[in-house]
Design a protein around this motif. Structure first.
Motif, PDB file in Angstrom:
ATOM      1  N   ALA A   9       0.855  -1.184   0.000  1.00  0.00           N
ATOM      2  CA  ALA A   9       0.000   0.000   0.000  1.00  0.00           C
ATOM      3  C   ALA A   9       0.888   1.229   0.000  1.00  0.00           C
ATOM      4  O   ALA A   9       1.832   1.317   0.786  1.00  0.00           O
ATOM      5  N   ARG A  65      -3.463   0.792   3.677  1.00  0.00           N
ATOM      6  CA  ARG A  65      -2.884  -0.491   4.087  1.00  0.00           C
ATOM      7  C   ARG A  65      -3.927  -1.346   4.808  1.00  0.00           C
ATOM      8  O   ARG A  65      -4.026  -2.554   4.579  1.00  0.00           O
ATOM      9  N   CYS A  68      -6.265  -2.886   2.266  1.00  0.00           N
ATOM     10  CA  CYS A  68      -5.594  -3.993   1.578  1.00  0.00           C
ATOM     11  C   CYS A  68      -5.493  -5.214   2.483  1.00  0.00           C
ATOM     12  O   CYS A  68      -5.757  -6.343   2.052  1.00  0.00           O
TER      13      CYS A  68
END
Length: 140
Positions: A9, A65, A68
């Motif tokens: 990310a 992040r 993800c």
């Protein structure tokens, strides 16, 4: 970054390279890599767009992040996403998201889920600039 990580990310003001994102997710057991590129288009709502400015919350990369990681954990797949910030022009890539999976159906589904999760949760806002000199913020 180690080879065992399943998530990439990044939020950056540099141009995005989809090949880097795709390469991160691909592994020998992946029969499909599905990637999405969000590209600055020249229109919105019947108006001519000339440029976009993206601004991010200081913690935007942590939010990205987390999105993800959530998709990776739920699906068991490798996922990656990068979002560009700053001044972008027509044709520039604003978002790249990719997922690798053994089969295409799960890769398509996971990539779609990833993009929708990013758009809903990551605090990045865009200012659209129009040909008549007006502008508007989207996502605030």
């Amino acid at each position: 970054m180690s080879g065992t990580e399943t998530v990439l990310a990044a939020v950056t003001d540099e141009p995005l390279d989809p090949a880097v994102v795709d390469a991160f997710v691909w592994r020998a057991d992946a029969g499909a890599v599905v990637s999405f590129q969000g590209i600055v288009r020249d229109h919105d709502g019947g108006r001519t767009v000339t440029a976009l400015d993206y601004r991010a919350h200081p913690d935007a990369e942590a939010f990205l992040r987390a999105c993800c990681a959530e998709v990776a954990e739920r699906t068991g797949l490798r996922v990656a996403a990068a979002h560009r910030v700053g001044a972008l022009t027509i044709g520039d890539i604003a978002l790249v998201a990719a997922v690798a999976a053994p089969h295409r159906a799960e890769a398509f589904a996971a990539c779609a889920e990833l993009v929708e999760t990013i758009k809903a949760r990551v605090p990045i806002w865009k200012r659209q600039r129009f040909d008549d000199g007006a502008s508007e913020w989207v996502g605030l």
